[in-house]
Motif scaffolding. Structure first.
Motif, PDB file in Angstrom:
ATOM      1  N   UNK A  21       0.816  -1.212   0.000  1.00  0.00           N
ATOM      2  CA  UNK A  21       0.000   0.000   0.000  1.00  0.00           C
ATOM      3  C   UNK A  21       0.847   1.259   0.000  1.00  0.00           C
ATOM      4  N   UNK A  22       1.909   1.259   0.783  1.00  0.00           N
ATOM      5  CA  UNK A  22       2.812   2.409   0.815  1.00  0.00           C
ATOM      6  C   UNK A  22       3.517   2.559  -0.525  1.00  0.00           C
ATOM      7  N   UNK A  23       3.944   1.452  -1.107  1.00  0.00           N
ATOM      8  CA  UNK A  23       4.612   1.502  -2.407  1.00  0.00           C
ATOM      9  C   UNK A  23       3.679   2.065  -3.481  1.00  0.00           C
ATOM     10  N   UNK A  24       2.412   1.646  -3.459  1.00  0.00           N
ATOM     11  CA  UNK A  24       1.445   2.156  -4.437  1.00  0.00           C
ATOM     12  C   UNK A  24       1.224   3.655  -4.250  1.00  0.00           C
ATOM     13  N   UNK A  25       1.196   4.110  -2.998  1.00  0.00           N
ATOM     14  CA  UNK A  25       1.029   5.541  -2.748  1.00  0.00           C
ATOM     15  C   UNK A  25       2.220   6.330  -3.270  1.00  0.00           C
ATOM     16  N   UNK A  26       3.401   5.754  -3.182  1.00  0.00           N
ATOM     17  CA  UNK A  26       4.598   6.446  -3.672  1.00  0.00           C
ATOM     18  C   UNK A  26       4.722   6.411  -5.190  1.00  0.00           C
ATOM     19  N   UNK A  27       4.188   5.384  -5.832  1.00  0.00           N
ATOM     20  CA  UNK A  27       4.305   5.287  -7.286  1.00  0.00           C
ATOM     21  C   UNK A  27       3.182   6.001  -8.015  1.00  0.00           C
ATOM     22  N   UNK A  28       2.090   6.331  -7.317  1.00  0.00           N
ATOM     23  CA  UNK A  28       0.983   7.046  -7.960  1.00  0.00           C
ATOM     24  C   UNK A  28       1.419   8.477  -8.263  1.00  0.00           C
ATOM     25  N   UNK A  29       1.227   8.893  -9.495  1.00  0.00           N
ATOM     26  CA  UNK A  29       1.635  10.233  -9.917  1.00  0.00           C
ATOM     27  C   UNK A  29       0.403  11.135  -9.942  1.00  0.00           C
ATOM     28  N   UNK A  30       0.352  12.126  -9.039  1.00  0.00           N
ATOM     29  CA  UNK A  30      -0.778  13.059  -9.065  1.00  0.00           C
ATOM     30  C   UNK A  30      -0.719  13.945 -10.314  1.00  0.00           C
ATOM     31  N   UNK A  31      -1.890  14.388 -10.771  1.00  0.00           N
ATOM     32  CA  UNK A  31      -1.949  15.270 -11.936  1.00  0.00           C
ATOM     33  C   UNK A  31      -1.331  16.615 -11.607  1.00  0.00           C
ATOM     34  N   UNK A  32      -0.548  17.137 -12.525  1.00  0.00           N
ATOM     35  CA  UNK A  32       0.054  18.451 -12.367  1.00  0.00           C
ATOM     36  C   UNK A  32       1.172  18.515 -11.338  1.00  0.00           C
ATOM     37  N   UNK A  33       1.819  17.403 -11.083  1.00  0.00           N
ATOM     38  CA  UNK A  33       2.900  17.374 -10.096  1.00  0.00           C
ATOM     39  C   UNK A  33       4.116  18.131 -10.630  1.00  0.00           C
ATOM     40  N   UNK A  34       4.715  18.938  -9.775  1.00  0.00           N
ATOM     41  CA  UNK A  34       5.894  19.696 -10.176  1.00  0.00           C
ATOM     42  C   UNK A  34       7.115  18.787 -10.176  1.00  0.00           C
ATOM     43  N   UNK A  35       8.143  19.218 -10.887  1.00  0.00           N
ATOM     44  CA  UNK A  35       9.346  18.400 -11.032  1.00  0.00           C
ATOM     45  C   UNK A  35      10.045  18.160  -9.697  1.00  0.00           C
ATOM     46  N   UNK A  36      10.103  19.172  -8.834  1.00  0.00           N
ATOM     47  CA  UNK A  36      10.770  18.996  -7.544  1.00  0.00           C
ATOM     48  C   UNK A  36      10.011  18.012  -6.661  1.00  0.00           C
ATOM     49  N   UNK A  37       8.696  18.055  -6.726  1.00  0.00           N
ATOM     50  CA  UNK A  37       7.882  17.108  -5.956  1.00  0.00           C
ATOM     51  C   UNK A  37       8.065  15.696  -6.497  1.00  0.00           C
ATOM     52  N   UNK A  38       8.159  15.597  -7.812  1.00  0.00           N
ATOM     53  CA  UNK A  38       8.360  14.290  -8.441  1.00  0.00           C
ATOM     54  C   UNK A  38       9.708  13.698  -8.036  1.00  0.00           C
ATOM     55  N   UNK A  39      10.734  14.531  -7.979  1.00  0.00           N
ATOM     56  CA  UNK A  39      12.055  14.052  -7.571  1.00  0.00           C
ATOM     57  C   UNK A  39      12.050  13.621  -6.105  1.00  0.00           C
ATOM     58  N   UNK A  40      11.372  14.363  -5.260  1.00  0.00           N
ATOM     59  CA  UNK A  40      11.278  14.000  -3.846  1.00  0.00           C
ATOM     60  C   UNK A  40      10.550  12.673  -3.684  1.00  0.00           C
ATOM     61  N   UNK A  41       9.455  12.506  -4.422  1.00  0.00           N
ATOM     62  CA  UNK A  41       8.696  11.255  -4.364  1.00  0.00           C
ATOM     63  C   UNK A  41       9.556  10.098  -4.849  1.00  0.00           C
ATOM     64  N   UNK A  42      10.359  10.319  -5.879  1.00  0.00           N
ATOM     65  CA  UNK A  42      11.261   9.280  -6.385  1.00  0.00           C
ATOM     66  C   UNK A  42      12.307   8.884  -5.366  1.00  0.00           C
ATOM     67  N   UNK A  43      12.870   9.883  -4.679  1.00  0.00           N
ATOM     68  CA  UNK A  43      13.858   9.582  -3.626  1.00  0.00           C
ATOM     69  C   UNK A  43      13.222   8.790  -2.491  1.00  0.00           C
ATOM     70  N   UNK A  44      12.003   9.172  -2.111  1.00  0.00           N
ATOM     71  CA  UNK A  44      11.312   8.435  -1.049  1.00  0.00           C
ATOM     72  C   UNK A  44      11.039   7.000  -1.464  1.00  0.00           C
ATOM     73  N   UNK A  45      10.682   6.796  -2.731  1.00  0.00           N
ATOM     74  CA  UNK A  45      10.422   5.448  -3.231  1.00  0.00           C
ATOM     75  C   UNK A  45      11.682   4.597  -3.190  1.00  0.00           C
TER      76      UNK A  45
END
Length: 91
Positions: free
Chosen positions: A45-69
């Motif tokens: 469940x945590x992995x799915x939450x980290x891999x889900x890409x919200x609409x309109x996500x900014x690049x810095x947020x995407x990089x942070x989410x990738x690091x967390x994953x």
């Protein structure tokens, strides 16, 4: 009865606090890990939450989410190894 948390589970709890998801889901994960320990279902469940890409996500947020994953994946691998090593002698 509270579950004795392993170092990996403690680090996963810290990581869960950083995940951008609704508070109810985050609280559920934290309570479940604290009381029963980490399970494969919670980890998925945590992995799915980290891999889900919200609409309109900014690049810095995407990089942070990738690091967390990446950090989460590493912690889950360590948790699995520690759990299996602990139960190895019981077979």
């Amino acid at each position: 009865m509270a579950h004795h948390l392993s170092p990996e589970e403690k680090q996963i709890l810290k990581l869960v606090e950083k995940i951008t998801t609704d508070d109810a889901t985050r609280k559920t994960w934290e309570e479940e890990i604290t009381t029963n320990g980490l399970t494969e279902e919670i980890a998925e469940g945590i992995r799915k939450a980290l891999t889900a890409v919200p609409d309109g996500e900014q690049e810095t947020t995407e990089m942070t989410r990738g690091r967390l994953l990446i950090e989460f994946s590493t912690l889950v691998k360590r948790w699995r190894f520690a759990y299996q090593a602990k139960n190895f002698g019981r077979r």
